[in-house]
Write an enzyme that holds these catalytic residues in place. Structure first.
Site, PDB file in Angstrom:
ATOM      1  N   HIS A 202      -8.032  -5.037  -1.083  1.00  0.00           N
ATOM      2  CA  HIS A 202      -6.803  -4.456  -0.568  1.00  0.00           C
ATOM      3  C   HIS A 202      -6.029  -5.415   0.323  1.00  0.00           C
ATOM      4  O   HIS A 202      -4.809  -5.402   0.347  1.00  0.00           O
ATOM      5  CB  HIS A 202      -7.147  -3.185   0.214  1.00  0.00           C
ATOM      6  CG  HIS A 202      -5.973  -2.299   0.482  1.00  0.00           C
ATOM      7  ND1 HIS A 202      -5.259  -1.684  -0.525  1.00  0.00           N
ATOM      8  CD2 HIS A 202      -5.381  -1.913   1.633  1.00  0.00           C
ATOM      9  CE1 HIS A 202      -4.289  -0.958   0.004  1.00  0.00           C
ATOM     10  NE2 HIS A 202      -4.341  -1.079   1.316  1.00  0.00           N
TER      11      HIS A 202
ATOM     12  N   SER B 182       0.842  -1.185   0.000  1.00  0.00           N
ATOM     13  CA  SER B 182       0.000   0.000   0.000  1.00  0.00           C
ATOM     14  C   SER B 182       0.889   1.251   0.000  1.00  0.00           C
ATOM     15  O   SER B 182       1.697   1.421  -0.907  1.00  0.00           O
ATOM     16  CB  SER B 182      -0.952  -0.042   1.199  1.00  0.00           C
ATOM     17  OG  SER B 182      -1.988   0.895   1.065  1.00  0.00           O
TER      18      SER B 182
ATOM     19  N   ASP C  39      -9.700  -4.005  -5.342  1.00  0.00           N
ATOM     20  CA  ASP C  39      -9.175  -3.087  -4.334  1.00  0.00           C
ATOM     21  C   ASP C  39      -9.768  -1.694  -4.538  1.00  0.00           C
ATOM     22  O   ASP C  39      -9.613  -1.098  -5.603  1.00  0.00           O
ATOM     23  CB  ASP C  39      -7.642  -3.039  -4.457  1.00  0.00           C
ATOM     24  CG  ASP C  39      -6.978  -2.363  -3.273  1.00  0.00           C
ATOM     25  OD1 ASP C  39      -7.655  -1.600  -2.562  1.00  0.00           O
ATOM     26  OD2 ASP C  39      -5.769  -2.589  -3.072  1.00  0.00           O
TER      27      ASP C  39
END
Length: 679
Positions: free
Chosen positions: A652, A532, A617
């Site tokens: 995610h 991320s 995501d």
């Protein structure tokens, strides 16, 4: 290795030649992603036996059938049980024993929810799991695709009758009022931001809007206070907050504002008792960036002028949070890069919880019932499996109630955990947490270096069953606690955001160089990893110092930061302005463009890379990784592996099941072992 040629994405006309990869669900985009997946599978086909070995090895350390530590609440113990072969834990309760022990009576236990049945082999994420105050109803929410949009359900625990609530675009939160009939929940706007709070009364049609937050920087969140007597509606951006409160016994009344928002003022309220009197407790930064604790009377909603200092601001100690019980308040502090619990028992001297390791993770896992004289702490270190410790608030006495088991041969003392310090380019001392097998000390070893460095999040050292597969093969593991994280307080966070973002990259590079200079590892045996915003960190480091390492893993990497921040229609963009800046401002545009990984791919040699994305995501879109890899393919001058794996059914957090997650880890470890020459 496969002789298959890597897919080459075509370059379209315009400023961004790979923008076409953002056209979700088109045949052209899907064909490219599937081609990349096929190439990745072909290139790593020879590693299949190693992956299977790692999967079985990691799984073999985990107690697959296990019972969580039960939590007492009212007339019941609530707990979960994992069973061998199942991806998800089942949720249960049983009557609370008369002796107030944690002993489960299986003959009287009740199955509340079985996510394995609900998942039916597909993706499943459980959002809310909230039993009503009268213990008769279960409110829960499910995401079945990974896009973090939830469906809300109510289950009657006596009859088993289940109803889906007819509301769309829900963020998954569900908060009960004390009447056990009224529920508050939040809805998402077009940018995936929780922005609207609604109230639903069971048995009635529809829901009433309670609050709407128009400012795109602010998230909305509703929760029950520690006392269970108040509901709190928190609105907060990255730099400012505002709270509204409501007596949980009168859910149809109006929320009242505790203190109107003021730019830069962050405050977080809770409700409990001080010297036997009901009080508001407010953690606020109005006296300094490391926060102070204030108290105010609770007979009515207090004005800000009525807030009185309870714990003063300290320049060298960050007040990160607090937990309230009737007999004590427990402060979560951060000092010298380490988490500390400081307990203030009613009528007794304050004390700090004593712990055995030099670098560790510690937080209040469960404050139990408000009237409880005990709380539970979760404690772990890089070489010590997680423990749930019961703390008697008045005496400070600790008892280990449960330690995460490690099956097979394991001795924590076989591994040594250290705290090192690297010197950054500007002279700042940057902490590193390092663990390795004790018998590998004094010689260069392969090293897996992890980093994040954003949003003020602290990467406290944690234990991992999977990581033992690194350590047992002589691979060391380290965490670079770079600026932008929260390990050294609010100032540490601020020194790695906005115009100071380059500090995060410089710190990570300094940590790598320090570990090499100290003889812990070598460039040829260094792997780096991040996910991320940590993927942005890895991407920037790869552009700036590609020769420093052998291979890299970037998971759901935020690498197309400039284009994402230029598109306010994308989920979460506007709320991120406080973290990265608004590139509509020319100086901010130039600043982000100078480090954005996608923009700065150069004609140079790069290390071997494995990039992982989630097609569903909603936080970091799949195309960020896809565009980055496409550009790297045409510009890099080396023949090292560059692989893109897009999980077509995940979001995610990757695949949702526990065995699916272990297979993902096995894939990454096998890739690293192959590149570092680990056998």
């Amino acid at each position: 290795m496969s002789t298959t040629q890597p897919p080459i994405a075509h370059q379209a006309e315009g400023a961004d030649p790979y923008a076409w990869l953002q056209d979700r669900d088109t045949p052209e985009v899907l064909a490219y992603l599937h081609a990349e997946n096929a190439y990745q599978q072909s290139c790593l086909a020879e590693q299949a036996p190693l992956r299977e070995q790692l999967f079985e090895e990691i799984k073999g350390r985990i107690l697959e059938t296990d019972l969580s530590l039960p939590s007492p609440w009212g007339p019941y113990l609530y707990y979960t049980r994992t069973t061998v072969g199942d991806e998800y834990p089942r949720h249960y309760r049983c009557p609370r024993p008369a002796d107030d022990s944690n002993t489960v009576d299986e003959s009287q236990e009740q199955l509340l929810l079985d996510p394995n049945e609900l998942a039916a082999g597909g993706f499943l994420a459980l959002g809310a799991f909230n039993v009503s105050p009268d213990h008769k109803l279960l409110a829960y929410s499910l995401d079945t695709s990974g896009d973090e949009i939830y469906t809300l359900y109510i289950k009657d625990l006596a009859s088993g009758c289940l109803s889906a609530l007819p509301f769309e675009d829900c963020d998954g939160s569900m908060t009960w009022a004390n009447d056990s009939r009224t529920l508050f929940f939040a809805q998402l706007d077009d940018t995936h931001r929780p922005w609207r709070l609604l109230r639903h009364t069971l048995g009635e049609e529809g829901a009433q809007q309670v609050f709407e937050e128009a400012d795109g920087r602010f998230f909305l969140h509703c929760y029950r206070a520690s006392s269970e007597r108040q509901l709190v509606l928190l609105l907060n951006s990255k730099t400012t907050s505002e709270a509204w409160v409501l007596d949980s016994a009168t859910p149809h009344a109006d929320f009242q504002c505790l203190a109107p928002r003021e730019e830069g003022h962050e405050y977080f309220p809770d409700h409990g008792q001080l010297d036997g009197q009901w009080r508001w407790f407010i953690r606020s930064n109005q006296h300094g960036i490391n926060f102070a604790l204030f108290q105010a009377p609770a007979d009515q909603v207090p004005t800000r002028e009525q807030w009185q200092v309870l714990v003063a601001h300290r320049d060298d100690i960050m007040l990160e949070g607090l937990s309230l019980n009737a007999e004590a308040l427990s402060l979560s502090l951060r000092e010298g890069g380490l988490p500390i619990i400081e307990v203030h028992p009613r009528g007794l001297a304050a004390y700090r919880v004593e712990l055995p390791d030099a670098a560790y993770s510690l937080y209040v896992q469960d404050s139990l019932e408000f009237a409880s004289p005990r709380i539970r702490l979760r404690y772990e270190a890089l070489n010590r499996p997680a423990q749930v410790r019961q703390l008697a608030l008045a005496s400070g006495q600790q008892q280990v109630l449960k330690q995460t088991p490690v099956l097979g041969p394991f001795n924590a003392d076989d591994y040594i955990s250290q705290r090192l310090w690297a010197t950054a380019k500007d002279g700042t001392q940057v902490p590193i947490s390092l663990v390795q097998r004790r018998d590998t000390l004094g010689q260069p070893v392969p090293l897996y270096l992890y980093g994040y460095g954003a949003y003020g999040e602290s990467l406290d050292p944690w234990f991992s069953h999977a990581r033992l597969s690194l350590l047992e093969r002589g691979v060391a593991f380290a965490i670079a606690h770079v600026r932008g994280g929260g390990e050294l307080g609010e100032a540490w966070y601020r020194a790695g955001k906005q115009e100071h973002k380059q500090n995060s990259f410089d710190d990570f590079i300094a940590c790598a160089e320090h570990l090499i200079a100290e003889g812990v590892t070598t460039r040829e045996r260094l792997a780096i990893s991040g996910g991320s915003a940590g993927g942005l960190l890895i991407g920037a480091v790869l552009n700036q110092r590609p020769e420093l390492l052998r291979c890299a893993i970037a998971e759901v990497p935020f690498v197309d930061v400039l284009n994402t921040m230029l598109d306010p229609e994308l989920p979460l963009t506007v709320t991120e302005y406080d973290e990265w800046g608004n590139p509509e401002e020319p100086e901010v545009y130039d600043r982000i463009k100078a480090y954005a990984p996608y923009e700065n791919v150069k004609a140079q040699a790069y290390p071997a890379m494995l990039v992982v994305a989630g097609y569903n995501d909603s936080r970091v879109q799949y195309w960020e990784a896809a565009k980055w890899v496409a550009r790297l393919r045409t510009r890099k001058t080396d023949d090292h592996l560059l692989l893109l794996k897009t999980e077509m059914g995940a979001g995610h957090g990757g695949m949702s099941g526990r065995y699916q997650g272990l297979r993902d880890v096995a894939l990454e470890y096998a890739f690293v072992f192959n590149e570092l020459g680990v056998v």
